[in-house]
Scaffold this motif. Structure first.
Motif, PDB file in Angstrom:
ATOM      1  N   SER A  15       0.762  -1.001   0.108  1.00 25.68           N
ATOM      2  CA  SER A  15       0.020  -0.149  -0.013  1.00 25.68           C
ATOM      3  C   SER A  15       0.858   1.170   0.047  1.00 25.68           C
ATOM      4  O   SER A  15       0.537   1.974  -0.807  1.00 25.68           O
ATOM      5  CB  SER A  15      -0.960  -0.070   1.277  1.00 25.68           C
ATOM      6  OG  SER A  15      -0.184   0.048   2.422  1.00 25.68           O
ATOM      7  N   GLU A  16       2.020   1.261   0.801  1.00 25.25           N
ATOM      8  CA  GLU A  16       2.884   2.393   0.713  1.00 25.25           C
ATOM      9  C   GLU A  16       3.467   2.550  -0.307  1.00 25.25           C
ATOM     10  O   GLU A  16       3.617   3.784  -1.270  1.00 25.25           O
ATOM     11  CB  GLU A  16       4.074   2.124   1.591  1.00 25.25           C
ATOM     12  CG  GLU A  16       3.563   2.281   3.200  1.00 25.25           C
ATOM     13  CD  GLU A  16       4.562   1.888   4.232  1.00 25.25           C
ATOM     14  OE1 GLU A  16       5.690   1.408   3.725  1.00 25.25           O
ATOM     15  OE2 GLU A  16       4.520   1.915   5.483  1.00 25.25           O
ATOM     16  N   ALA A  17       4.026   1.260  -1.218  1.00 20.13           N
ATOM     17  CA  ALA A  17       4.474   1.536  -2.645  1.00 20.13           C
ATOM     18  C   ALA A  17       3.449   2.006  -3.612  1.00 20.13           C
ATOM     19  O   ALA A  17       3.751   2.899  -4.532  1.00 20.13           O
ATOM     20  CB  ALA A  17       4.866  -0.027  -3.203  1.00 20.13           C
ATOM     21  N   GLY A 119     -10.925 -10.016   4.371  1.00 28.65           N
ATOM     22  CA  GLY A 119     -10.018  -9.042   4.210  1.00 28.65           C
ATOM     23  C   GLY A 119      -9.321  -8.969   2.806  1.00 28.65           C
ATOM     24  O   GLY A 119      -9.737  -9.915   2.080  1.00 28.65           O
ATOM     25  N   VAL A 120      -8.648  -7.832   2.777  1.00 24.87           N
ATOM     26  CA  VAL A 120      -7.963  -7.485   1.423  1.00 24.87           C
ATOM     27  C   VAL A 120      -6.706  -7.358   1.678  1.00 24.87           C
ATOM     28  O   VAL A 120      -6.323  -6.393   2.697  1.00 24.87           O
ATOM     29  CB  VAL A 120      -8.791  -6.564   0.627  1.00 24.87           C
ATOM     30  CG1 VAL A 120      -8.178  -6.199  -0.605  1.00 24.87           C
ATOM     31  CG2 VAL A 120     -10.292  -6.827   0.290  1.00 24.87           C
ATOM     32  N   THR A 121      -5.821  -7.641   0.699  1.00 24.01           N
ATOM     33  CA  THR A 121      -4.534  -7.455   0.989  1.00 24.01           C
ATOM     34  C   THR A 121      -4.022  -6.800  -0.633  1.00 24.01           C
ATOM     35  O   THR A 121      -4.734  -6.813  -1.596  1.00 24.01           O
ATOM     36  CB  THR A 121      -3.424  -8.425   1.360  1.00 24.01           C
ATOM     37  OG1 THR A 121      -2.223  -7.931   1.661  1.00 24.01           O
ATOM     38  CG2 THR A 121      -3.321  -9.698   0.412  1.00 24.01           C
ATOM     39  N   ALA A 122      -2.716  -6.472  -0.644  1.00 29.31           N
ATOM     40  CA  ALA A 122      -2.061  -6.157  -1.878  1.00 29.31           C
ATOM     41  C   ALA A 122      -0.714  -6.572  -2.353  1.00 29.31           C
ATOM     42  O   ALA A 122      -0.116  -6.940  -1.382  1.00 29.31           O
ATOM     43  CB  ALA A 122      -2.479  -4.590  -2.025  1.00 29.31           C
ATOM     44  N   GLU A 189      -9.164  -0.065   2.096  1.00 29.95           N
ATOM     45  CA  GLU A 189      -9.095   0.100   3.549  1.00 29.95           C
ATOM     46  C   GLU A 189     -10.356  -0.328   4.168  1.00 29.95           C
ATOM     47  O   GLU A 189     -10.469  -0.779   5.257  1.00 29.95           O
ATOM     48  CB  GLU A 189      -8.588   1.645   4.168  1.00 29.95           C
ATOM     49  CG  GLU A 189      -7.180   1.817   3.980  1.00 29.95           C
ATOM     50  CD  GLU A 189      -6.426   0.913   5.100  1.00 29.95           C
ATOM     51  OE1 GLU A 189      -6.915   0.659   6.176  1.00 29.95           O
ATOM     52  OE2 GLU A 189      -5.054   1.262   4.905  1.00 29.95           O
ATOM     53  N   GLN A 190     -11.651   0.334   3.450  1.00 24.65           N
ATOM     54  CA  GLN A 190     -12.786  -0.215   4.014  1.00 24.65           C
ATOM     55  C   GLN A 190     -13.151  -1.469   3.866  1.00 24.65           C
ATOM     56  O   GLN A 190     -14.003  -2.035   4.536  1.00 24.65           O
ATOM     57  CB  GLN A 190     -14.017   0.439   2.989  1.00 24.65           C
ATOM     58  CG  GLN A 190     -13.849   2.062   2.887  1.00 24.65           C
ATOM     59  CD  GLN A 190     -14.573   2.794   1.685  1.00 24.65           C
ATOM     60  OE1 GLN A 190     -15.357   1.916   1.347  1.00 24.65           O
ATOM     61  NE2 GLN A 190     -14.438   3.980   1.437  1.00 24.65           N
TER      62      GLN A 190
END
Length: 227
Positions: A15-17, A119-122, A189-190
């Protein structure tokens, strides 16, 4: 490291990337001459879960309409990539029955495979739904597959890219520059802890597939009923 910690660490880094525009684009997803194919052992979530996933994707499409989104037909969990996709691989290079027999032997005494999508990731090039298997059945099956294929003379590339340990489903890939990375992450994020549902797999599938598991390029090889 637990699966939850793995997903969280991946999300924090990715997410930072993404927010820093340090993400990667998939340049081949719309290339019709892409000849990367392989053999995958997989399972698919329930229709109810797919419906919930599409509600999430609808929110993503509202802020990033030009990216690649997986249709219901292509959403899956990889149990094991038997032959990782590579250029010019074709079914006439192997005897499919040999692969079916090894998988069938690996399924002996298999318990139920129950997975919660929560949940969700990336990654730095995709958005994924987090899958959490109940118990050790999926891990035990993967270890049996590793052992049985390595003890064979069949072509395989198990764990050649990475040793699979998760149960995620990729549902979006970045194909062009993000127009609204901040809004994209806000939507993610939601859904970071959203419960998409739990299902018990009733079958596993062996397929010949392209890199993206697109239904139009997939040849179904065998179903393995497990309940």
């Amino acid at each position: 490291m637990s699966l939850a910690e793995h997903y969280n660490q991946l999300y924090k880094t990715s997410s930072e990337a993404i927010l820093n525009r340090n993400y990667s684009l998939d340049s081949k997803i719309n290339n019709r001459s892409d000849s990367r194919f392989g053999i995958t052992f997989l399972l698919r979530p329930s229709e109810k879960i797919k419906t919930n996933i599409q509600l999430f994707l609808k929110e993503l499409k509202a802020v990033e309409p030009n990216q690649y989104y997986y249709p219901d037909s292509d959403i899956h969990i990889t149990v094991m990539s038997i032959i990782s996709c590579y250029e010019s691989f074709s079914l006439d290079k192997i005897n499919v029955e040999d692969y079916i027999n090894i998988i069938q032997n690996s399924l002996a005494d298999l318990g139920e495979i129950k997975i919660e999508f929560r949940g969700v990731t990336a990654s730095n090039s995709a958005i994924m739904i987090q899958g959490f298997p109940s118990g050790e059945t999926l891990n035990n099956l993967r270890n049996k597959l590793r052992e049985n294929f390595r003890n064979s003379t069949l072509e395989q590339s198990i764990d050649s890219r990475y040793s699979i340990s998760t149960a995620h489903s990729t549902v979006m890939r970045f194909t062009e520059e993000l127009q609204n990375p901040k809004e994209l992450i806000e939507v993610v994020e939601q859904f970071r802890d959203y419960t998409f549902g739990e299902f018990t797999a009733d079958k596993l599938e062996l397929v010949f597939n392209d890199w993206y598991q697109r239904a139009e390029n997939t040849i179904h090889l065998e179903d393995f009923l497990i309940n």
